[in-house]
Design a protein around this motif. Structure first.
Motif, short mmCIF file in Angstrom:
data_model
loop_
_atom_site.label_atom_id
_atom_site.label_comp_id
_atom_site.label_asym_id
_atom_site.label_seq_id
_atom_site.Cartn_x
_atom_site.Cartn_y
_atom_site.Cartn_z
N ASN A 164 8.24 -0.94 0.19
CA ASN A 164 9.06 0.17 -0.76
C ASN A 164 10.43 -0.40 -1.12
O ASN A 164 11.14 -0.79 -0.55
CB ASN A 164 8.90 1.46 -0.11
CG ASN A 164 7.43 2.04 -0.11
OD1 ASN A 164 6.56 1.86 -0.85
ND2 ASN A 164 7.41 3.19 0.65
N GLU A 216 12.56 4.36 -3.70
CA GLU A 216 11.30 4.89 -3.16
C GLU A 216 11.72 5.12 -1.48
O GLU A 216 11.33 6.49 -1.23
CB GLU A 216 10.23 3.88 -3.19
CG GLU A 216 9.74 3.81 -4.52
CD GLU A 216 10.30 2.60 -5.26
OE1 GLU A 216 11.39 2.02 -4.96
OE2 GLU A 216 9.86 2.53 -6.48
N ARG A 217 12.44 4.51 -0.82
CA ARG A 217 12.66 5.00 0.33
C ARG A 217 13.62 6.10 0.76
O ARG A 217 13.43 6.96 1.40
CB ARG A 217 13.43 3.57 1.30
CG ARG A 217 12.36 2.69 1.53
CD ARG A 217 13.12 1.71 2.71
NE ARG A 217 14.32 1.05 2.23
CZ ARG A 217 14.45 -0.21 1.55
NH1 ARG A 217 13.35 -0.75 1.22
NH2 ARG A 217 15.68 -0.75 1.28
N CYS A 258 11.64 9.21 -0.19
CA CYS A 258 10.67 9.30 0.89
C CYS A 258 11.59 9.94 2.17
O CYS A 258 11.13 10.92 2.84
CB CYS A 258 9.99 8.14 1.69
SG CYS A 258 8.59 7.52 0.68
N ASP A 318 10.00 13.55 3.43
CA ASP A 318 9.44 13.61 4.63
C ASP A 318 9.63 14.91 5.34
O ASP A 318 8.43 15.53 5.89
CB ASP A 318 9.97 12.55 5.57
CG ASP A 318 9.49 12.30 6.92
OD1 ASP A 318 8.19 12.30 7.01
OD2 ASP A 318 10.00 12.58 7.87
N CYS A 372 5.29 6.23 2.77
CA CYS A 372 6.73 6.11 3.06
C CYS A 372 6.82 4.99 4.25
O CYS A 372 8.19 4.71 4.38
CB CYS A 372 7.16 7.40 3.34
SG CYS A 372 7.13 8.80 1.95
#
Length: 112
Positions: free
Chosen positions: A82, A86-87, A90, A94, A77
């Motif tokens: 990314n 994808e972020r 993440c 997280d 992450c």
């Protein structure tokens, strides 16, 4: 002496009440179907991609160890390359790394 319902309540009122009740029932049934339809993990292509990418960068022994999986998730992450999707995943993963690491440590496929 008891009067029939049709003489006490006008027919137009009875008819409109039936329409309202049918509409209400239809809306309730539709809402129940929407609530009852589960979201499957296989529906999230980005989730599957992220988990598969994390698994690819781990050894077999690391993939059984939850702290190692959590570290690999954190490392993935933090990558700058990314994409926005994808972020976003993440961002949601997280705070729940431990929960995400558990099925990975058991070897459950990403699509499940």
């Amino acid at each position: 002496d008891v009067l029939p319902v049709s003489q006490v309540i006008p027919f137009s009122t009875l008819n409109s009440n039936r329409i309202i009740m049918k509409t209400f029932f239809l809306l309730c049934a539709t809402a129940m179907l929407m609530i009852a339809t589960p979201a499957f993990a296989g529906d999230c292509e980005v989730c599957i991609k992220v988990i598969d990418d994390v698994r690819e960068n781990m050894t077999k022994t690391e993939s059984k160890d939850k702290p190692s999986i959590e570290a690999a998730l954190g490392k993935y992450c933090k990558k700058k390359d990314n994409g926005p999707r994808e972020r976003k995943i993440c961002y949601y993963i997280d705070p729940i790394k431990r929960d995400v690491a558990h099925p990975i440590s058991l070897g459950i496929p990403s699509k499940k």
